[in-house]
Scaffold this active site. Sequence first.
Site, PDB file in Angstrom:
ATOM      1  N   ARG A 121       0.811  -1.230   0.000  1.00  0.00           N
ATOM      2  CA  ARG A 121       0.000   0.000   0.000  1.00  0.00           C
ATOM      3  C   ARG A 121       0.839   1.272   0.000  1.00  0.00           C
ATOM      4  O   ARG A 121       0.397   2.324   0.431  1.00  0.00           O
ATOM      5  CB  ARG A 121      -0.966   0.035   1.190  1.00  0.00           C
ATOM      6  N   LYS A 143       4.419  11.312 -11.222  1.00  0.00           N
ATOM      7  CA  LYS A 143       3.474  10.614 -12.098  1.00  0.00           C
ATOM      8  C   LYS A 143       4.079   9.260 -12.423  1.00  0.00           C
ATOM      9  O   LYS A 143       5.212   9.174 -12.913  1.00  0.00           O
ATOM     10  CB  LYS A 143       3.252  11.394 -13.396  1.00  0.00           C
ATOM     11  N   GLU A 185      12.399  17.985 -24.605  1.00  0.00           N
ATOM     12  CA  GLU A 185      11.715  18.351 -23.354  1.00  0.00           C
ATOM     13  C   GLU A 185      12.464  19.478 -22.633  1.00  0.00           C
ATOM     14  O   GLU A 185      11.859  20.272 -21.906  1.00  0.00           O
ATOM     15  CB  GLU A 185      11.577  17.123 -22.431  1.00  0.00           C
ATOM     16  N   LYS A 227      10.616  22.171 -13.448  1.00  0.00           N
ATOM     17  CA  LYS A 227       9.636  21.106 -13.195  1.00  0.00           C
ATOM     18  C   LYS A 227       9.271  21.062 -11.715  1.00  0.00           C
ATOM     19  O   LYS A 227       8.096  20.918 -11.359  1.00  0.00           O
ATOM     20  CB  LYS A 227      10.180  19.758 -13.659  1.00  0.00           C
ATOM     21  N   GLU A 237      -2.210  18.377 -11.118  1.00  0.00           N
ATOM     22  CA  GLU A 237      -2.722  18.939 -12.360  1.00  0.00           C
ATOM     23  C   GLU A 237      -4.194  19.297 -12.246  1.00  0.00           C
ATOM     24  O   GLU A 237      -4.987  19.068 -13.158  1.00  0.00           O
ATOM     25  CB  GLU A 237      -2.504  17.937 -13.519  1.00  0.00           C
ATOM     26  N   ARG A 242       0.335  22.717 -14.032  1.00  0.00           N
ATOM     27  CA  ARG A 242       1.074  21.525 -14.461  1.00  0.00           C
ATOM     28  C   ARG A 242       0.728  21.150 -15.905  1.00  0.00           C
ATOM     29  O   ARG A 242       1.542  20.591 -16.628  1.00  0.00           O
ATOM     30  CB  ARG A 242       0.808  20.348 -13.506  1.00  0.00           C
ATOM     31  N   ASN A 246       2.422  19.965 -20.808  1.00  0.00           N
ATOM     32  CA  ASN A 246       1.964  19.215 -21.977  1.00  0.00           C
ATOM     33  C   ASN A 246       2.103  20.013 -23.264  1.00  0.00           C
ATOM     34  O   ASN A 246       1.587  19.598 -24.308  1.00  0.00           O
ATOM     35  CB  ASN A 246       0.499  18.795 -21.787  1.00  0.00           C
ATOM     36  N   HIS A 249       2.407  18.323 -26.535  1.00  0.00           N
ATOM     37  CA  HIS A 249       2.102  16.905 -26.319  1.00  0.00           C
ATOM     38  C   HIS A 249       0.791  16.450 -26.953  1.00  0.00           C
ATOM     39  O   HIS A 249       0.684  15.285 -27.337  1.00  0.00           O
ATOM     40  CB  HIS A 249       2.104  16.582 -24.825  1.00  0.00           C
ATOM     41  N   HIS A 253       1.168  13.530 -29.270  1.00  0.00           N
ATOM     42  CA  HIS A 253       0.539  12.224 -29.047  1.00  0.00           C
ATOM     43  C   HIS A 253      -0.170  11.728 -30.305  1.00  0.00           C
ATOM     44  O   HIS A 253      -0.174  10.525 -30.592  1.00  0.00           O
ATOM     45  CB  HIS A 253      -0.462  12.295 -27.893  1.00  0.00           C
ATOM     46  N   HIS A 267       9.048   9.465 -28.294  1.00  0.00           N
ATOM     47  CA  HIS A 267       8.163  10.436 -27.643  1.00  0.00           C
ATOM     48  C   HIS A 267       8.691  11.871 -27.778  1.00  0.00           C
ATOM     49  O   HIS A 267       7.970  12.768 -28.198  1.00  0.00           O
ATOM     50  CB  HIS A 267       7.986  10.052 -26.167  1.00  0.00           C
TER      51      HIS A 267
HETATM   52  N1  LIG Z   1       6.299  10.189 -15.239  1.00  0.00           N
HETATM   53  C1  LIG Z   1       6.390  11.243 -16.018  1.00  0.00           C
HETATM   54  O1  LIG Z   1       6.146  12.378 -15.600  1.00  0.00           O
HETATM   55  C2  LIG Z   1       6.839  11.037 -17.417  1.00  0.00           C
HETATM   56  C3  LIG Z   1       7.189  12.146 -18.199  1.00  0.00           C
HETATM   57  C4  LIG Z   1       7.677  11.918 -19.475  1.00  0.00           C
HETATM   58  C5  LIG Z   1       7.787  10.626 -19.955  1.00  0.00           C
HETATM   59  N2  LIG Z   1       7.434   9.569 -19.179  1.00  0.00           N
HETATM   60  C6  LIG Z   1       7.571   8.197 -19.649  1.00  0.00           C
HETATM   61  O2  LIG Z   1       8.948   7.940 -19.824  1.00  0.00           O
HETATM   62  C7  LIG Z   1       9.100   6.907 -20.797  1.00  0.00           C
HETATM   63  C8  LIG Z   1      10.208   7.291 -21.752  1.00  0.00           C
HETATM   64  O3  LIG Z   1      11.399   7.465 -21.017  1.00  0.00           O
HETATM   65  P1  LIG Z   1      12.819   7.380 -21.737  1.00  0.00           P
HETATM   66  O4  LIG Z   1      12.798   8.237 -22.940  1.00  0.00           O
HETATM   67  O5  LIG Z   1      13.813   7.588 -20.699  1.00  0.00           O
HETATM   68  O6  LIG Z   1      12.800   5.891 -22.318  1.00  0.00           O
HETATM   69  P2  LIG Z   1      13.481   4.519 -21.828  1.00  0.00           P
HETATM   70  O7  LIG Z   1      13.400   4.351 -20.387  1.00  0.00           O
HETATM   71  O8  LIG Z   1      12.856   3.485 -22.686  1.00  0.00           O
HETATM   72  O9  LIG Z   1      15.001   4.719 -22.255  1.00  0.00           O
HETATM   73  C9  LIG Z   1      15.324   4.870 -23.624  1.00  0.00           C
HETATM   74  C10 LIG Z   1      16.368   3.826 -24.050  1.00  0.00           C
HETATM   75  O10 LIG Z   1      17.646   4.193 -23.534  1.00  0.00           O
HETATM   76  C11 LIG Z   1      18.214   3.108 -22.799  1.00  0.00           C
HETATM   77  N3  LIG Z   1      19.052   3.727 -21.761  1.00  0.00           N
HETATM   78  C12 LIG Z   1      18.634   4.359 -20.650  1.00  0.00           C
HETATM   79  N4  LIG Z   1      19.676   4.958 -20.044  1.00  0.00           N
HETATM   80  C13 LIG Z   1      20.775   4.689 -20.787  1.00  0.00           C
HETATM   81  C14 LIG Z   1      22.138   5.054 -20.688  1.00  0.00           C
HETATM   82  N5  LIG Z   1      22.569   5.884 -19.735  1.00  0.00           N
HETATM   83  N6  LIG Z   1      23.008   4.575 -21.609  1.00  0.00           N
HETATM   84  C15 LIG Z   1      22.554   3.784 -22.624  1.00  0.00           C
HETATM   85  N7  LIG Z   1      21.269   3.443 -22.790  1.00  0.00           N
HETATM   86  C16 LIG Z   1      20.399   3.896 -21.878  1.00  0.00           C
HETATM   87  C17 LIG Z   1      17.038   2.317 -22.339  1.00  0.00           C
HETATM   88  O11 LIG Z   1      17.382   0.993 -22.063  1.00  0.00           O
HETATM   89  C18 LIG Z   1      16.096   2.432 -23.542  1.00  0.00           C
HETATM   90  O12 LIG Z   1      16.487   1.511 -24.528  1.00  0.00           O
HETATM   91  C19 LIG Z   1       7.759   6.741 -21.477  1.00  0.00           C
HETATM   92  O13 LIG Z   1       7.183   5.553 -21.039  1.00  0.00           O
HETATM   93  C20 LIG Z   1       6.956   7.928 -20.988  1.00  0.00           C
HETATM   94  O14 LIG Z   1       5.577   7.643 -20.883  1.00  0.00           O
HETATM   95  C21 LIG Z   1       6.970   9.763 -17.929  1.00  0.00           C
HETATM   96 ZN   LIG Z   2       6.914  14.408 -22.733  1.00  0.00          ZN
END
Ligand SMILES: NC(=O)c1ccc[n+]([C@@H]2O[C@H](COP(=O)([O-])OP(=O)(O)OC[C@H]3O[C@@H](n4cnc5c(N)ncnc54)[C@H](O)[C@@H]3O)[C@@H](O)[C@H]2O)c1
Ligand SMILES: [Zn+2]
Length: 365
Positions: A121, A143, A185, A227, A237, A242, A246, A249, A253, A267
Amino acid sequence: MERLTVELGSRSYPILIGDGLLGEIGRHVAPLLKRPRTMIVTDEHVAPYYLDAASAALAAEGVTVSSLVLPAGESSKSWAGLARLTEWLIGEGVERSDHVIALGGGVIGDLVGFACSVVKRGSAFVQMPTTLLAQVDSSVGGKTAINVAAGKNLIGAFHQPALVVIDPTTLATLPRRELGAGYAEVVKYGLIDDADFFAWCEANGAALLAGDGDARHKAIAHSVAAKARIVAADERETQDIRALLNLGHSFGHALEAETGYSDRLLHGEAVAAGMVLAHQFSAANGLCPPEDAARVRDHLASVDLPHSLASAGINSGGAALAAHMAHDKKVRGGKLPLILTRGIGQSFVTEDYGLDAVSAFLDDR
Ligand SMILES: NC(=O)c1ccc[n+]([C@@H]2O[C@H](COP(=O)([O-])OP(=O)(O)OC[C@H]3O[C@@H](n4cnc5c(N)ncnc54)[C@H](O)[C@@H]3O)[C@@H](O)[C@H]2O)c1
Ligand SMILES: [Zn+2]
Protein backbone atom coordinates in the site's frame (compact mmCIF):
# COMPACT_ATOMS: atom_id res chain seq x y z
CA MET A 1 26.85 19.01 -6.55
CA GLU A 2 23.64 20.97 -6.82
CA ARG A 3 20.70 20.38 -4.51
CA LEU A 4 17.11 21.39 -5.29
CA THR A 5 13.93 20.60 -3.39
CA VAL A 6 10.47 19.69 -4.58
CA GLU A 7 8.37 21.52 -2.01
CA LEU A 8 5.43 19.31 -1.13
CA GLY A 9 5.08 19.74 2.61
CA SER A 10 5.74 16.50 4.46
CA ARG A 11 6.37 14.77 1.11
CA SER A 12 9.07 17.21 0.00
CA TYR A 13 12.18 15.60 -1.45
CA PRO A 14 15.63 16.58 -2.67
CA ILE A 15 16.99 16.39 -6.20
CA LEU A 16 20.76 16.01 -6.31
CA ILE A 17 22.59 16.81 -9.56
CA GLY A 18 26.29 16.18 -10.01
CA ASP A 19 28.87 14.43 -12.17
CA GLY A 20 29.88 11.15 -10.53
CA LEU A 21 26.87 10.87 -8.20
CA LEU A 22 26.29 7.29 -9.35
CA GLY A 23 29.39 6.29 -7.42
CA GLU A 24 28.09 8.11 -4.34
CA ILE A 25 24.54 6.78 -4.37
CA GLY A 26 25.23 4.77 -1.22
CA ARG A 27 26.14 7.87 0.75
CA HIS A 28 22.83 9.52 -0.17
CA VAL A 29 20.55 6.50 0.15
CA ALA A 30 21.96 4.83 3.28
CA PRO A 31 20.78 7.60 5.65
CA LEU A 32 17.18 7.07 4.43
CA LEU A 33 17.11 3.37 5.30
CA LYS A 34 15.69 1.79 8.45
CA ARG A 35 17.75 -1.37 7.80
CA PRO A 36 20.85 -1.74 5.59
CA ARG A 37 19.00 -3.32 2.66
CA THR A 38 17.67 -2.11 -0.67
CA MET A 39 16.77 -3.27 -4.19
CA ILE A 40 17.81 -1.86 -7.55
CA VAL A 41 15.58 -2.21 -10.58
CA THR A 42 17.07 -1.47 -14.00
CA ASP A 43 16.92 -2.60 -17.62
CA GLU A 44 19.18 -4.71 -19.78
CA HIS A 45 20.73 -1.73 -21.58
CA VAL A 46 21.56 0.19 -18.42
CA ALA A 47 22.67 -2.74 -16.25
CA PRO A 48 25.96 -3.50 -18.05
CA TYR A 49 27.08 0.13 -17.71
CA TYR A 50 25.88 1.18 -14.27
CA LEU A 51 24.46 -1.62 -12.11
CA ASP A 52 27.78 -2.77 -10.65
CA ALA A 53 28.86 0.78 -9.80
CA ALA A 54 25.56 1.54 -8.07
CA SER A 55 25.62 -1.76 -6.15
CA ALA A 56 29.23 -1.23 -5.09
CA ALA A 57 28.48 2.30 -3.88
CA LEU A 58 25.70 0.92 -1.68
CA ALA A 59 27.79 -2.01 -0.46
CA ALA A 60 30.51 0.46 0.52
CA GLU A 61 28.00 1.94 2.98
CA GLY A 62 27.20 -1.52 4.36
CA VAL A 63 23.93 -1.81 2.44
CA THR A 64 22.96 -5.23 1.07
CA VAL A 65 21.55 -4.96 -2.46
CA SER A 66 19.59 -7.26 -4.69
CA SER A 67 18.76 -6.33 -8.25
CA LEU A 68 16.29 -7.07 -11.02
CA VAL A 69 17.14 -6.45 -14.68
CA LEU A 70 14.06 -6.07 -16.90
CA PRO A 71 13.89 -6.04 -20.71
CA ALA A 72 14.55 -2.57 -22.13
CA GLY A 73 11.68 -0.69 -23.74
CA GLU A 74 8.03 0.26 -23.31
CA SER A 75 6.93 -3.39 -23.15
CA SER A 76 8.15 -3.53 -19.54
CA LYS A 77 5.66 -0.79 -18.62
CA SER A 78 2.82 -3.32 -18.78
CA TRP A 79 0.60 -5.45 -16.57
CA ALA A 80 3.08 -8.30 -17.11
CA GLY A 81 6.03 -6.10 -16.18
CA LEU A 82 4.18 -4.82 -13.12
CA ALA A 83 3.29 -8.34 -12.02
CA ARG A 84 6.87 -9.51 -12.42
CA LEU A 85 8.31 -6.56 -10.52
CA THR A 86 5.82 -6.55 -7.65
CA GLU A 87 6.11 -10.34 -7.17
CA TRP A 88 9.88 -10.02 -7.18
CA LEU A 89 9.82 -7.24 -4.59
CA ILE A 90 7.51 -9.26 -2.35
CA GLY A 91 9.72 -12.33 -2.84
CA GLU A 92 12.72 -10.27 -1.78
CA GLY A 93 10.84 -9.39 1.40
CA VAL A 94 10.64 -5.70 0.60
CA GLU A 95 9.70 -3.41 3.47
CA ARG A 96 8.03 -0.05 2.95
CA SER A 97 11.12 1.87 3.96
CA ASP A 98 13.63 -0.03 1.79
CA HIS A 99 13.71 2.75 -0.85
CA VAL A 100 13.71 0.68 -4.03
CA ILE A 101 16.02 2.33 -6.57
CA ALA A 102 14.83 2.93 -10.15
CA LEU A 103 18.05 3.00 -12.21
CA GLY A 104 17.22 3.79 -15.84
CA GLY A 105 15.07 5.87 -18.15
CA GLY A 106 11.44 6.88 -17.89
CA VAL A 107 10.24 3.34 -18.47
CA ILE A 108 11.99 2.00 -15.39
CA GLY A 109 11.12 5.12 -13.37
CA ASP A 110 7.41 4.99 -14.23
CA LEU A 111 7.19 1.23 -13.64
CA VAL A 112 9.10 1.18 -10.35
CA GLY A 113 7.18 4.22 -9.10
CA PHE A 114 3.85 2.59 -9.86
CA ALA A 115 4.91 -0.74 -8.35
CA CYS A 116 6.01 1.05 -5.19
CA SER A 117 2.71 2.94 -5.00
CA VAL A 118 0.89 -0.38 -4.58
CA VAL A 119 3.41 -2.69 -2.92
CA LYS A 120 2.43 -2.88 0.75
CA ARG A 121 0.00 0.00 0.00
CA GLY A 122 2.87 2.36 -0.63
CA SER A 123 6.62 1.87 -0.42
CA ALA A 124 9.42 4.39 -0.70
CA PHE A 125 11.51 4.65 -3.86
CA VAL A 126 14.44 6.60 -5.27
CA GLN A 127 14.81 7.83 -8.84
CA MET A 128 18.25 7.49 -10.43
CA PRO A 129 17.48 8.59 -14.01
CA THR A 130 19.92 7.72 -16.81
CA THR A 131 18.28 9.25 -19.90
CA LEU A 132 18.10 12.97 -20.59
CA LEU A 133 14.32 12.71 -20.76
CA ALA A 134 14.16 11.10 -17.33
CA GLN A 135 16.73 13.52 -15.87
CA VAL A 136 14.82 16.62 -16.98
CA ASP A 137 11.26 15.38 -16.76
CA SER A 138 9.93 11.98 -15.77
CA SER A 139 11.98 11.35 -12.60
CA VAL A 140 10.50 14.41 -10.88
CA GLY A 141 6.85 14.94 -10.08
CA GLY A 142 5.48 11.58 -9.02
CA LYS A 143 3.47 10.61 -12.10
CA THR A 144 3.81 6.84 -12.41
CA ALA A 145 2.04 4.51 -14.81
CA ILE A 146 1.93 1.49 -17.07
CA ASN A 147 0.50 1.17 -20.58
CA VAL A 148 -2.55 -0.93 -21.44
CA ALA A 149 -4.06 -1.99 -24.76
CA ALA A 150 -6.31 1.08 -24.85
CA GLY A 151 -3.43 3.51 -24.49
CA LYS A 152 -0.25 4.71 -22.86
CA ASN A 153 -0.06 5.62 -19.16
CA LEU A 154 -3.75 4.92 -18.59
CA ILE A 155 -3.21 2.95 -15.37
CA GLY A 156 -1.14 4.74 -12.79
CA ALA A 157 -0.88 6.74 -9.61
CA PHE A 158 0.68 9.84 -8.18
CA HIS A 159 3.50 8.58 -5.98
CA GLN A 160 6.41 10.87 -5.23
CA PRO A 161 9.95 9.52 -4.87
CA ALA A 162 11.87 10.09 -1.65
CA LEU A 163 14.98 11.27 -3.51
CA VAL A 164 16.12 11.94 -7.07
CA VAL A 165 19.82 11.48 -7.86
CA ILE A 166 20.97 12.74 -11.27
CA ASP A 167 24.43 11.93 -12.57
CA PRO A 168 24.74 13.67 -15.98
CA THR A 169 27.83 11.59 -16.86
CA THR A 170 25.56 8.58 -17.37
CA LEU A 171 24.41 10.31 -20.57
CA ALA A 172 27.77 9.43 -22.14
CA THR A 173 26.42 6.01 -23.17
CA LEU A 174 22.96 7.17 -24.25
CA PRO A 175 22.33 6.80 -28.01
CA ARG A 176 22.30 10.18 -29.82
CA ARG A 177 18.70 9.74 -30.92
CA GLU A 178 17.52 9.24 -27.31
CA LEU A 179 19.55 12.27 -26.28
CA GLY A 180 17.82 14.39 -28.93
CA ALA A 181 14.41 13.19 -27.78
CA GLY A 182 15.21 14.26 -24.21
CA TYR A 183 16.51 17.58 -25.48
CA ALA A 184 13.08 18.38 -26.92
CA GLU A 185 11.72 18.35 -23.35
CA VAL A 186 14.53 20.71 -22.29
CA VAL A 187 13.52 23.19 -25.01
CA LYS A 188 9.93 22.84 -23.80
CA TYR A 189 10.74 24.57 -20.49
CA GLY A 190 11.95 27.63 -22.42
CA LEU A 191 8.85 27.67 -24.58
CA ILE A 192 6.48 27.35 -21.61
CA ASP A 193 7.45 30.49 -19.72
CA ASP A 194 11.14 31.26 -20.06
CA ALA A 195 12.18 33.02 -23.28
CA ASP A 196 15.71 33.59 -21.94
CA PHE A 197 16.16 29.86 -21.49
CA PHE A 198 14.95 29.22 -25.04
CA ALA A 199 17.59 31.71 -26.24
CA TRP A 200 20.15 29.80 -24.14
CA CYS A 201 19.06 26.60 -25.90
CA GLU A 202 19.50 28.24 -29.30
CA ALA A 203 23.06 29.17 -28.31
CA ASN A 204 24.04 25.98 -26.46
CA GLY A 205 21.81 23.14 -27.66
CA ALA A 206 24.25 21.86 -30.26
CA ALA A 207 27.13 21.81 -27.75
CA LEU A 208 24.95 20.02 -25.19
CA LEU A 209 24.07 17.34 -27.71
CA ALA A 210 27.70 17.00 -28.78
CA GLY A 211 28.73 16.20 -25.21
CA ASP A 212 29.55 19.52 -23.49
CA GLY A 213 29.37 18.64 -19.78
CA ASP A 214 28.78 22.18 -18.54
CA ALA A 215 25.93 22.70 -20.98
CA ARG A 216 24.38 19.40 -19.92
CA HIS A 217 24.60 20.23 -16.25
CA LYS A 218 23.13 23.69 -16.76
CA ALA A 219 20.25 22.41 -18.91
CA ILE A 220 19.38 19.62 -16.47
CA ALA A 221 19.51 21.85 -13.39
CA HIS A 222 17.46 24.58 -15.07
CA SER A 223 14.86 22.14 -16.42
CA VAL A 224 14.48 20.20 -13.20
CA ALA A 225 14.14 23.43 -11.20
CA ALA A 226 11.32 24.48 -13.52
CA LYS A 227 9.64 21.11 -13.19
CA ALA A 228 10.00 21.16 -9.41
CA ARG A 229 8.37 24.60 -9.25
CA ILE A 230 5.48 23.55 -11.44
CA VAL A 231 4.90 20.32 -9.49
CA ALA A 232 5.01 22.15 -6.16
CA ALA A 233 2.40 24.61 -7.43
CA ASP A 234 0.03 22.03 -8.94
CA GLU A 235 0.98 18.49 -7.92
CA ARG A 236 -2.08 16.75 -9.32
CA GLU A 237 -2.72 18.94 -12.36
CA THR A 238 -5.96 20.28 -10.94
CA GLN A 239 -5.16 23.85 -12.01
CA ASP A 240 -3.85 24.95 -15.37
CA ILE A 241 -0.24 25.09 -14.15
CA ARG A 242 1.07 21.52 -14.46
CA ALA A 243 -0.91 21.18 -17.68
CA LEU A 244 1.56 23.59 -19.33
CA LEU A 245 4.10 20.73 -19.23
CA ASN A 246 1.96 19.22 -21.98
CA LEU A 247 3.02 21.91 -24.46
CA GLY A 248 3.46 20.12 -27.79
CA HIS A 249 2.10 16.90 -26.32
CA SER A 250 -1.47 16.89 -27.68
CA PHE A 251 -0.15 17.31 -31.22
CA GLY A 252 2.76 15.01 -30.37
CA HIS A 253 0.54 12.22 -29.05
CA ALA A 254 -1.43 12.27 -32.29
CA LEU A 255 1.83 11.74 -34.21
CA GLU A 256 2.92 8.97 -31.83
CA ALA A 257 -0.44 7.25 -32.17
CA GLU A 258 -0.30 7.58 -35.97
CA THR A 259 3.14 5.89 -36.01
CA GLY A 260 1.86 3.18 -33.65
CA TYR A 261 4.06 4.26 -30.70
CA SER A 262 6.92 2.59 -32.52
CA ASP A 263 10.54 3.57 -32.78
CA ARG A 264 9.68 5.32 -36.03
CA LEU A 265 9.06 8.32 -33.76
CA LEU A 266 10.30 8.57 -30.17
CA HIS A 267 8.16 10.44 -27.64
CA GLY A 268 10.50 13.42 -27.49
CA GLU A 269 10.74 13.54 -31.28
CA ALA A 270 6.95 13.68 -31.47
CA VAL A 271 6.96 16.44 -28.84
CA ALA A 272 9.47 18.42 -30.92
CA ALA A 273 7.21 18.36 -33.97
CA GLY A 274 4.21 18.90 -31.69
CA MET A 275 5.72 22.07 -30.20
CA VAL A 276 6.29 23.47 -33.69
CA LEU A 277 2.68 22.65 -34.61
CA ALA A 278 1.37 24.27 -31.40
CA HIS A 279 3.26 27.47 -32.27
CA GLN A 280 2.16 27.38 -35.89
CA PHE A 281 -1.47 26.75 -34.86
CA SER A 282 -1.19 29.70 -32.46
CA ALA A 283 0.25 31.86 -35.25
CA ALA A 284 -2.46 30.75 -37.68
CA ASN A 285 -5.05 31.90 -35.14
CA GLY A 286 -3.41 35.28 -34.65
CA LEU A 287 -2.21 34.50 -31.12
CA CYS A 288 1.54 34.30 -31.71
CA PRO A 289 3.95 36.15 -34.03
CA PRO A 290 4.79 33.92 -37.03
CA GLU A 291 8.49 34.80 -36.46
CA ASP A 292 8.36 33.05 -33.07
CA ALA A 293 6.89 29.92 -34.63
CA ALA A 294 9.66 30.03 -37.24
CA ARG A 295 12.32 30.38 -34.55
CA VAL A 296 11.07 27.28 -32.75
CA ARG A 297 11.00 25.30 -36.01
CA ASP A 298 14.47 26.49 -37.01
CA HIS A 299 16.07 25.61 -33.69
CA LEU A 300 14.62 22.11 -33.56
CA ALA A 301 15.56 21.56 -37.21
CA SER A 302 19.11 22.73 -36.48
CA VAL A 303 19.58 19.90 -33.96
CA ASP A 304 18.01 17.33 -36.29
CA LEU A 305 14.73 16.97 -34.44
CA PRO A 306 11.43 16.55 -36.33
CA HIS A 307 9.95 20.01 -36.94
CA SER A 308 7.07 19.32 -39.34
CA LEU A 309 4.67 16.52 -40.21
CA ALA A 310 6.90 15.49 -43.12
CA SER A 311 10.10 15.40 -41.06
CA ALA A 312 8.21 13.36 -38.43
CA GLY A 313 7.42 10.86 -41.18
CA ILE A 314 3.68 11.62 -41.19
CA ASN A 315 1.67 11.92 -44.37
CA SER A 316 -1.83 11.37 -42.96
CA GLY A 317 -4.52 14.03 -43.17
CA GLY A 318 -5.77 16.24 -40.36
CA ALA A 319 -8.86 14.15 -39.71
CA ALA A 320 -6.83 11.04 -38.83
CA LEU A 321 -4.58 13.01 -36.50
CA ALA A 322 -7.44 14.90 -34.85
CA ALA A 323 -9.20 11.58 -34.26
CA HIS A 324 -6.24 10.47 -32.14
CA MET A 325 -6.42 13.72 -30.22
CA ALA A 326 -10.10 13.05 -29.43
CA HIS A 327 -8.92 10.00 -27.44
CA ASP A 328 -6.44 11.99 -25.37
CA LYS A 329 -6.87 11.26 -21.66
CA LYS A 330 -6.97 15.00 -21.03
CA VAL A 331 -10.31 15.35 -22.84
CA ARG A 332 -12.80 16.91 -20.40
CA GLY A 333 -16.49 16.96 -21.21
CA GLY A 334 -15.72 16.29 -24.85
CA LYS A 335 -13.22 19.17 -25.11
CA LEU A 336 -9.47 18.85 -25.41
CA PRO A 337 -7.58 21.57 -23.58
CA LEU A 338 -4.77 22.75 -25.86
CA ILE A 339 -1.55 24.40 -24.78
CA LEU A 340 -1.14 27.36 -27.14
CA THR A 341 1.10 30.38 -26.96
CA ARG A 342 1.25 34.14 -27.40
CA GLY A 343 4.94 33.85 -28.26
CA ILE A 344 8.09 32.14 -27.08
CA GLY A 345 7.83 31.69 -23.31
CA GLN A 346 4.16 32.70 -23.17
CA SER A 347 2.16 29.48 -23.25
CA PHE A 348 -1.34 29.09 -21.86
CA VAL A 349 -4.14 26.53 -21.66
CA THR A 350 -7.29 27.04 -23.69
CA GLU A 351 -10.43 25.18 -24.66
CA ASP A 352 -11.39 27.77 -27.27
CA TYR A 353 -10.43 25.67 -30.28
CA GLY A 354 -12.28 22.56 -31.36
CA LEU A 355 -10.74 19.55 -33.01
CA ASP A 356 -12.39 20.54 -36.31
CA ALA A 357 -10.19 23.65 -36.34
CA VAL A 358 -7.14 21.55 -35.49
CA SER A 359 -8.01 19.08 -38.25
CA ALA A 360 -8.36 21.85 -40.86
CA PHE A 361 -5.06 23.38 -39.73
CA LEU A 362 -3.24 20.04 -39.99
CA ASP A 363 -4.64 19.50 -43.51
CA ASP A 364 -2.79 22.66 -44.57
CA ARG A 365 0.60 21.57 -43.19
N1 LIG B 1 6.30 10.19 -15.24
C1 LIG B 1 6.39 11.24 -16.02
O1 LIG B 1 6.15 12.38 -15.60
C2 LIG B 1 6.84 11.04 -17.42
C3 LIG B 1 7.19 12.15 -18.20
C4 LIG B 1 7.68 11.92 -19.47
C5 LIG B 1 7.79 10.63 -19.96
N2 LIG B 1 7.43 9.57 -19.18
C6 LIG B 1 7.57 8.20 -19.65
O2 LIG B 1 8.95 7.94 -19.82
C7 LIG B 1 9.10 6.91 -20.80
C8 LIG B 1 10.21 7.29 -21.75
O3 LIG B 1 11.40 7.47 -21.02
P1 LIG B 1 12.82 7.38 -21.74
O4 LIG B 1 12.80 8.24 -22.94
O5 LIG B 1 13.81 7.59 -20.70
O6 LIG B 1 12.80 5.89 -22.32
P2 LIG B 1 13.48 4.52 -21.83
O7 LIG B 1 13.40 4.35 -20.39
O8 LIG B 1 12.86 3.49 -22.69
O9 LIG B 1 15.00 4.72 -22.25
C9 LIG B 1 15.32 4.87 -23.62
C10 LIG B 1 16.37 3.83 -24.05
O10 LIG B 1 17.65 4.19 -23.53
C11 LIG B 1 18.21 3.11 -22.80
N3 LIG B 1 19.05 3.73 -21.76
C12 LIG B 1 18.63 4.36 -20.65
N4 LIG B 1 19.68 4.96 -20.04
C13 LIG B 1 20.78 4.69 -20.79
C14 LIG B 1 22.14 5.05 -20.69
N5 LIG B 1 22.57 5.88 -19.73
N6 LIG B 1 23.01 4.58 -21.61
C15 LIG B 1 22.55 3.78 -22.62
N7 LIG B 1 21.27 3.44 -22.79
C16 LIG B 1 20.40 3.90 -21.88
C17 LIG B 1 17.04 2.32 -22.34
O11 LIG B 1 17.38 0.99 -22.06
C18 LIG B 1 16.10 2.43 -23.54
O12 LIG B 1 16.49 1.51 -24.53
C19 LIG B 1 7.76 6.74 -21.48
O13 LIG B 1 7.18 5.55 -21.04
C20 LIG B 1 6.96 7.93 -20.99
O14 LIG B 1 5.58 7.64 -20.88
C21 LIG B 1 6.97 9.76 -17.93
ZN1 LIG C 1 6.91 14.41 -22.73
